[in-house]
Design a protein around this motif. Structure first.
Motif, PDB file in Angstrom:
ATOM      1  N   ILE A  15      -0.573  10.721 -12.327  1.00 36.80           N
ATOM      2  CA  ILE A  15      -0.672   9.340 -12.800  1.00 36.80           C
ATOM      3  C   ILE A  15      -1.885   9.187 -13.711  1.00 36.80           C
ATOM      4  CG2 ILE A  15      -1.138   6.965 -12.076  1.00 36.80           C
ATOM      5  CD1 ILE A  15       0.687   7.528  -9.640  1.00 36.80           C
TER       6      ILE A  15
ATOM      7  N   ASP B 130       0.850  -1.190   0.000  1.00 37.01           N
ATOM      8  CA  ASP B 130       0.000   0.000   0.000  1.00 37.01           C
ATOM      9  C   ASP B 130       0.883   1.236   0.000  1.00 37.01           C
ATOM     10  OD1 ASP B 130      -2.470  -1.311   0.121  1.00 37.01           O
ATOM     11  OD2 ASP B 130      -2.266  -1.599   2.282  1.00 37.01           O
TER      12      ASP B 130
ATOM     13  N   TYR C 183       0.609   4.728 -21.197  1.00 37.19           N
ATOM     14  CA  TYR C 183       0.647   3.719 -20.135  1.00 37.19           C
ATOM     15  C   TYR C 183      -0.713   3.047 -20.051  1.00 37.19           C
ATOM     16  CZ  TYR C 183       4.802   6.352 -18.868  1.00 37.19           C
ATOM     17  OH  TYR C 183       6.020   6.985 -18.915  1.00 37.19           O
TER      18      TYR C 183
ATOM     19  N   VAL D 222       3.956   3.859 -12.357  1.00 42.25           N
ATOM     20  CA  VAL D 222       4.817   3.743 -11.172  1.00 42.25           C
ATOM     21  C   VAL D 222       6.072   2.944 -11.508  1.00 42.25           C
ATOM     22  CG1 VAL D 222       4.969   2.814  -8.828  1.00 42.25           C
ATOM     23  CG2 VAL D 222       2.927   4.057  -9.551  1.00 42.25           C
ATOM     24  N   ARG D 223       5.930   1.840 -12.267  1.00 40.46           N
ATOM     25  CA  ARG D 223       7.110   1.050 -12.652  1.00 40.46           C
ATOM     26  C   ARG D 223       8.086   1.894 -13.462  1.00 40.46           C
ATOM     27  NH1 ARG D 223       3.378  -3.236 -12.763  1.00 40.46           N
ATOM     28  NH2 ARG D 223       2.732  -2.765 -14.891  1.00 40.46           N
TER      29      ARG D 223
ATOM     30  N   GLU E  63      -1.490  11.715  -7.686  1.00 37.87           N
ATOM     31  CA  GLU E  63      -2.555  10.879  -8.230  1.00 37.87           C
ATOM     32  C   GLU E  63      -3.052  11.434  -9.562  1.00 37.87           C
ATOM     33  OE1 GLU E  63      -5.638  10.395  -5.338  1.00 37.87           O
ATOM     34  OE2 GLU E  63      -4.407   9.101  -4.066  1.00 37.87           O
TER      35      GLU E  63
ATOM     36  N   ASP F 200      -1.930   1.436 -17.290  1.00 37.51           N
ATOM     37  CA  ASP F 200      -2.559   1.651 -15.993  1.00 37.51           C
ATOM     38  C   ASP F 200      -1.576   2.323 -15.036  1.00 37.51           C
ATOM     39  OD1 ASP F 200      -0.810  -0.395 -15.099  1.00 37.51           O
ATOM     40  OD2 ASP F 200      -2.334  -1.929 -15.410  1.00 37.51           O
ATOM     41  N   ALA F 201      -2.047   2.590 -13.828  1.00 39.80           N
ATOM     42  CA  ALA F 201      -1.233   3.295 -12.841  1.00 39.80           C
ATOM     43  C   ALA F 201       0.035   2.510 -12.495  1.00 39.80           C
ATOM     44  CB  ALA F 201      -2.058   3.562 -11.581  1.00 39.80           C
ATOM     45  N   SER F 202      -0.063   1.192 -12.477  1.00 35.98           N
ATOM     46  CA  SER F 202       1.119   0.372 -12.166  1.00 35.98           C
ATOM     47  C   SER F 202       2.225   0.588 -13.192  1.00 35.98           C
ATOM     48  CB  SER F 202       0.740  -1.106 -12.109  1.00 35.98           C
ATOM     49  OG  SER F 202      -0.098  -1.350 -11.007  1.00 35.98           O
ATOM     50  N   ASP F 203       1.848   0.706 -14.464  1.00 34.92           N
ATOM     51  CA  ASP F 203       2.851   0.974 -15.503  1.00 34.92           C
ATOM     52  C   ASP F 203       3.556   2.301 -15.253  1.00 34.92           C
ATOM     53  OD1 ASP F 203       2.363  -1.377 -16.865  1.00 34.92           O
ATOM     54  OD2 ASP F 203       1.136  -0.436 -18.429  1.00 34.92           O
TER      55      ASP F 203
END
Length: 82
Positions: free
Chosen positions: A13, A2, A22, A29-30, A10, A24-27
């Motif tokens: 992103i 978390d 991208y 952040v990565r 936010e 999604d948000a994970s992409d």
């Protein structure tokens, strides 16, 4: 895992995902973490280079090899002469 983000982060992103670059948000952040790791590596290399240059300079001073920069000298021009 978390994590907490500020509203501004936010939104950033969301904008990156909306741009289509991208999925999604994970992409996002990565990619940010990859860039951070690359920057850290670059800074570490720059630090090592600086420490090496300092060692060379100290060795030159110890050996009596040095040049004096006069206050009126343009520092870039001085180093161009070396």
């Amino acid at each position: 895992m978390d994590i907490s983000l500020t509203p501004k982060l936010e939104e950033m992103i969301r904008e990156k995902v909306a741009s289509g670059f991208y999925d999604d948000a994970s992409d996002v952040v990565r990619e940010a973490l990859r860039l951070l790791a690359a920057r850290d590596e670059s800074l570490a290399q720059a630090r090592l280079s600086l420490l090496e240059a300092i060692e060379v300079g100290e060795a030159d001073l110890t050996a009596g090899r040095f040049s004096v920069i006069e206050p009126e000298d343009d520092i870039r021009a001085f180093f161009d002469r070396l």
